[in-house]
Design a protein around this motif. Sequence first.
Motif, PDB file in Angstrom:
ATOM      1  N   ARG A 153     -13.901  20.495  24.902  1.00  0.00           N
ATOM      2  CA  ARG A 153     -14.352  21.748  24.301  1.00  0.00           C
ATOM      3  C   ARG A 153     -15.300  21.485  23.127  1.00  0.00           C
ATOM      4  N   MET A 154     -15.037  20.428  22.354  1.00  0.00           N
ATOM      5  CA  MET A 154     -15.940  20.078  21.258  1.00  0.00           C
ATOM      6  C   MET A 154     -17.287  19.628  21.799  1.00  0.00           C
ATOM      7  N   ALA A 155     -17.273  18.900  22.912  1.00  0.00           N
ATOM      8  CA  ALA A 155     -18.526  18.481  23.536  1.00  0.00           C
ATOM      9  C   ALA A 155     -19.321  19.694  24.020  1.00  0.00           C
ATOM     10  N   GLU A 156     -18.632  20.668  24.588  1.00  0.00           N
ATOM     11  CA  GLU A 156     -19.306  21.895  25.035  1.00  0.00           C
ATOM     12  C   GLU A 156     -19.911  22.635  23.845  1.00  0.00           C
ATOM     13  N   LEU A 157     -19.168  22.691  22.754  1.00  0.00           N
ATOM     14  CA  LEU A 157     -19.665  23.355  21.558  1.00  0.00           C
ATOM     15  C   LEU A 157     -20.884  22.639  20.992  1.00  0.00           C
ATOM     16  N   SER A 158     -20.829  21.303  20.987  1.00  0.00           N
ATOM     17  CA  SER A 158     -21.968  20.529  20.493  1.00  0.00           C
ATOM     18  C   SER A 158     -23.199  20.760  21.352  1.00  0.00           C
ATOM     19  N   MET A 159     -23.019  20.792  22.682  1.00  0.00           N
ATOM     20  CA  MET A 159     -24.147  21.032  23.582  1.00  0.00           C
ATOM     21  C   MET A 159     -24.728  22.421  23.373  1.00  0.00           C
ATOM     22  N   LEU A 160     -23.845  23.396  23.164  1.00  0.00           N
ATOM     23  CA  LEU A 160     -24.321  24.761  22.925  1.00  0.00           C
ATOM     24  C   LEU A 160     -25.145  24.825  21.651  1.00  0.00           C
ATOM     25  N   ARG A 161     -24.709  24.134  20.607  1.00  0.00           N
ATOM     26  CA  ARG A 161     -25.462  24.127  19.359  1.00  0.00           C
ATOM     27  C   ARG A 161     -26.809  23.460  19.533  1.00  0.00           C
ATOM     28  N   GLN A 162     -26.858  22.381  20.309  1.00  0.00           N
ATOM     29  CA  GLN A 162     -28.131  21.704  20.563  1.00  0.00           C
ATOM     30  C   GLN A 162     -29.095  22.619  21.302  1.00  0.00           C
ATOM     31  N   GLN A 163     -28.563  23.361  22.286  1.00  0.00           N
ATOM     32  CA  GLN A 163     -29.409  24.287  23.039  1.00  0.00           C
ATOM     33  C   GLN A 163     -29.947  25.387  22.137  1.00  0.00           C
ATOM     34  N   MET A 164     -29.088  25.865  21.230  1.00  0.00           N
ATOM     35  CA  MET A 164     -29.530  26.911  20.314  1.00  0.00           C
ATOM     36  C   MET A 164     -30.614  26.394  19.389  1.00  0.00           C
ATOM     37  N   ARG A 165     -30.435  25.152  18.895  1.00  0.00           N
ATOM     38  CA  ARG A 165     -31.465  24.574  18.025  1.00  0.00           C
ATOM     39  C   ARG A 165     -32.765  24.360  18.792  1.00  0.00           C
ATOM     40  N   ALA A 166     -32.645  23.914  20.055  1.00  0.00           N
ATOM     41  CA  ALA A 166     -33.837  23.700  20.870  1.00  0.00           C
ATOM     42  C   ALA A 166     -34.571  25.011  21.111  1.00  0.00           C
ATOM     43  N   ASN A 167     -33.811  26.062  21.398  1.00  0.00           N
ATOM     44  CA  ASN A 167     -34.426  27.373  21.616  1.00  0.00           C
ATOM     45  C   ASN A 167     -35.095  27.887  20.353  1.00  0.00           C
ATOM     46  N   ASP A 168     -34.425  27.680  19.205  1.00  0.00           N
ATOM     47  CA  ASP A 168     -35.032  28.083  17.942  1.00  0.00           C
ATOM     48  C   ASP A 168     -36.325  27.317  17.702  1.00  0.00           C
ATOM     49  N   GLY A 169     -36.319  26.017  18.054  1.00  0.00           N
ATOM     50  CA  GLY A 169     -37.515  25.205  17.883  1.00  0.00           C
ATOM     51  C   GLY A 169     -38.663  25.679  18.757  1.00  0.00           C
ATOM     52  N   LEU A 170     -38.340  26.091  19.984  1.00  0.00           N
ATOM     53  CA  LEU A 170     -39.380  26.602  20.875  1.00  0.00           C
ATOM     54  C   LEU A 170     -39.990  27.872  20.318  1.00  0.00           C
ATOM     55  N   HIS A 171     -39.134  28.744  19.777  1.00  0.00           N
ATOM     56  CA  HIS A 171     -39.653  29.989  19.210  1.00  0.00           C
ATOM     57  C   HIS A 171     -40.551  29.697  18.009  1.00  0.00           C
ATOM     58  N   LEU A 172     -40.137  28.731  17.169  1.00  0.00           N
ATOM     59  CA  LEU A 172     -40.946  28.377  16.011  1.00  0.00           C
ATOM     60  C   LEU A 172     -42.268  27.768  16.448  1.00  0.00           C
TER      61      LEU A 172
END
Length: 207
Positions: free
Chosen positions: A176-195
Amino acid sequence: MRALTAYPTDRPLPLRGEGEPKLAASALGIEAEQVAAFDALLHELHPGAERVDGATISRLAAWLTSLPPAEARAALDERLSRIEELRAMVDDPDWDCAEADCANVRRLLRYLDQTDDLIPDTIPLLGKLDDVLLLELAWPAVSDEAEEYRDFVQYRETAHPGGDGAQRRAAWIADRMAELSMLRQQMRANDGLHLNDGRRETRFRVV
């Protein structure tokens, strides 16, 4: 990993209503002293719970008996199944439930195991109304443990982790921690794309 909920189901009991209830609690043979004892137990389990009085019981009884039989049974069964989950949780050797965390659950179950409680279980349909009401209003006091256990059971049934109970719990937490970490990475990646998109628009703007 934890999906906290304010109620044991997605459809809370209709605790509030306007006007006087049509079905009096006294019609069920409930005395005011019994309601007061029920309310005292509820607030020992969850001090922040809403107060329960005779009007609350009457209103819920009138609501439940006004439903089509299948719908009324489903409203009860949906909550009774959560009670069985709590029972399974305290008996599950794989679940490391600290005594302090499970104390409220055990107190709740002790009341629910009585047949001659606020509304005797022998009364058709309404006999379980006080049980589900206690579960509903005391839920915030047990929801953390209950929701985590439900997630663990789902994980255990789908992932089939090996080892003993401690190892299965460790695998559940790690995944579950690995899933949470992956979700955070995806969110950061998406934020980076928007920026980046914003910067590209500024850079190549035609004036």
